[in-house]
Design a protein around this motif. Structure first.
Motif, PDB file in Angstrom:
ATOM      1  N   ILE A  78       0.861  -1.187   0.000  1.00  0.00           N
ATOM      2  CA  ILE A  78       0.000   0.000   0.000  1.00  0.00           C
ATOM      3  C   ILE A  78       0.893   1.232   0.000  1.00  0.00           C
ATOM      4  CG2 ILE A  78      -1.695   1.336   1.259  1.00  0.00           C
ATOM      5  CD1 ILE A  78      -2.750  -1.251   2.450  1.00  0.00           C
ATOM      6  N   LEU A  79       0.695   2.095  -0.982  1.00  0.00           N
ATOM      7  CA  LEU A  79       1.479   3.325  -1.073  1.00  0.00           C
ATOM      8  C   LEU A  79       0.928   4.346  -0.106  1.00  0.00           C
ATOM      9  CD1 LEU A  79       1.734   3.546  -4.958  1.00  0.00           C
ATOM     10  CD2 LEU A  79       3.451   2.697  -3.362  1.00  0.00           C
ATOM     11  N   ASN A  80       1.825   4.952   0.688  1.00  0.00           N
ATOM     12  CA  ASN A  80       1.402   5.908   1.683  1.00  0.00           C
ATOM     13  C   ASN A  80       1.888   7.297   1.291  1.00  0.00           C
ATOM     14  OD1 ASN A  80       0.126   6.642   4.043  1.00  0.00           O
ATOM     15  ND2 ASN A  80       1.986   6.466   5.257  1.00  0.00           N
ATOM     16  N   VAL A  81       0.949   8.195   1.054  1.00  0.00           N
ATOM     17  CA  VAL A  81       1.268   9.574   0.725  1.00  0.00           C
ATOM     18  C   VAL A  81       0.700  10.451   1.828  1.00  0.00           C
ATOM     19  CG1 VAL A  81       0.995  11.422  -0.970  1.00  0.00           C
ATOM     20  CG2 VAL A  81       1.211   9.051  -1.735  1.00  0.00           C
ATOM     21  N   GLU A  82       1.572  11.235   2.442  1.00  0.00           N
ATOM     22  CA  GLU A  82       1.150  12.074   3.557  1.00  0.00           C
ATOM     23  C   GLU A  82       1.368  13.540   3.229  1.00  0.00           C
ATOM     24  OE1 GLU A  82       2.281   8.844   7.072  1.00  0.00           O
ATOM     25  OE2 GLU A  82       3.485  10.635   6.790  1.00  0.00           O
ATOM     26  N   ALA A 119      -0.287  14.118  -5.537  1.00  0.00           N
ATOM     27  CA  ALA A 119      -0.607  12.762  -6.001  1.00  0.00           C
ATOM     28  C   ALA A 119       0.690  12.123  -6.492  1.00  0.00           C
ATOM     29  CB  ALA A 119      -1.650  12.805  -7.111  1.00  0.00           C
ATOM     30  N   TYR A 120       0.931  10.919  -6.047  1.00  0.00           N
ATOM     31  CA  TYR A 120       2.174  10.209  -6.323  1.00  0.00           C
ATOM     32  C   TYR A 120       1.915   9.022  -7.240  1.00  0.00           C
ATOM     33  CZ  TYR A 120       5.787   6.707  -5.276  1.00  0.00           C
ATOM     34  OH  TYR A 120       6.750   5.748  -5.373  1.00  0.00           O
ATOM     35  N   ARG A 121       2.869   8.787  -8.123  1.00  0.00           N
ATOM     36  CA  ARG A 121       2.772   7.627  -8.992  1.00  0.00           C
ATOM     37  C   ARG A 121       4.131   6.951  -9.048  1.00  0.00           C
ATOM     38  NH1 ARG A 121       1.248   7.453 -15.394  1.00  0.00           N
ATOM     39  NH2 ARG A 121       0.968   5.201 -15.535  1.00  0.00           N
ATOM     40  N   ASP A 122       4.158   5.627  -8.930  1.00  0.00           N
ATOM     41  CA  ASP A 122       5.435   4.916  -9.001  1.00  0.00           C
ATOM     42  C   ASP A 122       5.535   4.140 -10.306  1.00  0.00           C
ATOM     43  OD1 ASP A 122       4.675   2.093  -6.773  1.00  0.00           O
ATOM     44  OD2 ASP A 122       3.952   2.606  -8.763  1.00  0.00           O
ATOM     45  N   GLU A 167      14.761  11.506  -0.927  1.00  0.00           N
ATOM     46  CA  GLU A 167      14.238  11.435   0.428  1.00  0.00           C
ATOM     47  C   GLU A 167      12.719  11.384   0.463  1.00  0.00           C
ATOM     48  OE1 GLU A 167      16.143  14.080   3.251  1.00  0.00           O
ATOM     49  OE2 GLU A 167      17.810  14.341   1.864  1.00  0.00           O
ATOM     50  N   GLY A 168      12.089  11.514  -0.670  1.00  0.00           N
ATOM     51  CA  GLY A 168      10.644  11.321  -0.757  1.00  0.00           C
ATOM     52  C   GLY A 168       9.813  12.462  -0.219  1.00  0.00           C
ATOM     53  N   TYR A 169      10.106  13.689  -0.687  1.00  0.00           N
ATOM     54  CA  TYR A 169       9.241  14.790  -0.297  1.00  0.00           C
ATOM     55  C   TYR A 169       9.220  15.871  -1.366  1.00  0.00           C
ATOM     56  CZ  TYR A 169      13.483  17.270   1.193  1.00  0.00           C
ATOM     57  OH  TYR A 169      14.711  17.878   1.242  1.00  0.00           O
ATOM     58  N   SER A 170       8.136  16.633  -1.313  1.00  0.00           N
ATOM     59  CA  SER A 170       7.977  17.794  -2.177  1.00  0.00           C
ATOM     60  C   SER A 170       7.400  18.918  -1.333  1.00  0.00           C
ATOM     61  CB  SER A 170       7.034  17.478  -3.337  1.00  0.00           C
ATOM     62  OG  SER A 170       6.778  18.622  -4.127  1.00  0.00           O
ATOM     63  N   ASN A 207      11.213   3.712  -6.524  1.00  0.00           N
ATOM     64  CA  ASN A 207      10.378   3.505  -7.712  1.00  0.00           C
ATOM     65  C   ASN A 207       9.542   4.727  -8.088  1.00  0.00           C
ATOM     66  OD1 ASN A 207      11.201   0.716  -7.780  1.00  0.00           O
ATOM     67  ND2 ASN A 207       9.791   0.409  -6.075  1.00  0.00           N
ATOM     68  N   PHE A 208      10.119   5.891  -7.887  1.00  0.00           N
ATOM     69  CA  PHE A 208       9.390   7.118  -8.173  1.00  0.00           C
ATOM     70  C   PHE A 208       9.188   7.295  -9.671  1.00  0.00           C
ATOM     71  CE2 PHE A 208       7.962  11.377  -7.431  1.00  0.00           C
ATOM     72  CZ  PHE A 208       8.372  12.085  -8.557  1.00  0.00           C
TER      73      PHE A 208
END
Lengths: 114, 112
Positions: free
Chosen positions: B1-5, B91-94, B70-73, B29-30
């Protein structure tokens, strides 16, 4: 000015009735998404089509919801039978897979099930 | 499960203040990160599509940066105006997924 259109804009129905929502994606787009706006979950993905083929409908309750694209200009989301907990705003969005799939949203259908 | 916070969940600022908020996503896997602006009673509208680490995008007083390692914007708004009041969604897509995962949004209220 190309836009995604959705009909109806508002729908009030009684529990147990069938509801069909329609979406016309932007001409030339090859992906279509159906979302439900909920208070708790924000935008919840229900279904995703690419080139009219369903790619992901894991977020959709299968027992009562169905989504189809009978042709490239029409996507439908059907609820049968509807329940009060289905009351929400349903958004359709379209995009172009080759362009990182930036999504263009329709105005939404506000569904109220009494 | 992809978690976007997204944080903060909501924000109140005075007109003229500059502000920023964060979207966090899995760093592996960005593929792409999208920002949308969603005004009350309207539909989400795309602001930016970001694909490369270090990307910076700007549209008027709004800008965004991307760090895929590092996984942020971050989304920045300079000199906030009342018309900036909206919910800002990322919204994130891998590479593996076929779909988008939206974050819960940051609700911004700009007080005149």
């Amino acid at each position: 000015d190309a836009r995604v259109t959705q009909t109806p804009r508002d729908k009030v129905t009684e529990m147990g009735q069938e509801v069909t929502m329609r979406c016309q994606p932007i001409l030339g787009h090859n992906t279509v998404f159906w979302y439900r706006q909920t208070m708790m979950q924000g935008l919840e993905l229900l279904a995703y089509f690419r080139n009219r083929a369903p790619l992901d409908d894991s977020g959709m309750p299968k027992d009562r919801f169905s989504a189809e694209m009978p042709d490239a200009t029409l996507a439908t989301l059907k609820i049968q039978p509807s329940e009060p907990r289905d009351s929400a705003v349903y958004f359709c969005a379209s995009g172009w897979e080759g362009g990182y799939n930036e999504q263009f949203f329709g105005p939404g259908t506000r569904l109220t099930v009494l | 499960i992809l978690n976007v916070e997204q944080s903060p969940q909501s924000l109140h600022v005075q007109e003229g203040d500059s502000t920023n908020f964060t979207c966090s996503f899995p760093s592996s896997n960005f593929y792409a990160l999208h920002w949308y602006r969603w005004e009350t009673a309207k539909s989400p509208e795309a602001l930016f599509v970001m694909t490369l680490n270090g990307d910076e995008k700007k549209k008027g007083r709004i800008s965004a940066t991307l760090n895929t390692k590092e996984g942020y914007s971050y989304l920045y708004i300079k000199g906030s105006q009342p018309e900036d009041s909206a919910t800002y969604l990322c919204a994130y897509r891998d590479n593996y997924g076929q779909n988008f995962v939206f974050g819960p949004g940051t609700r911004l209220s700009v007080l005149p």
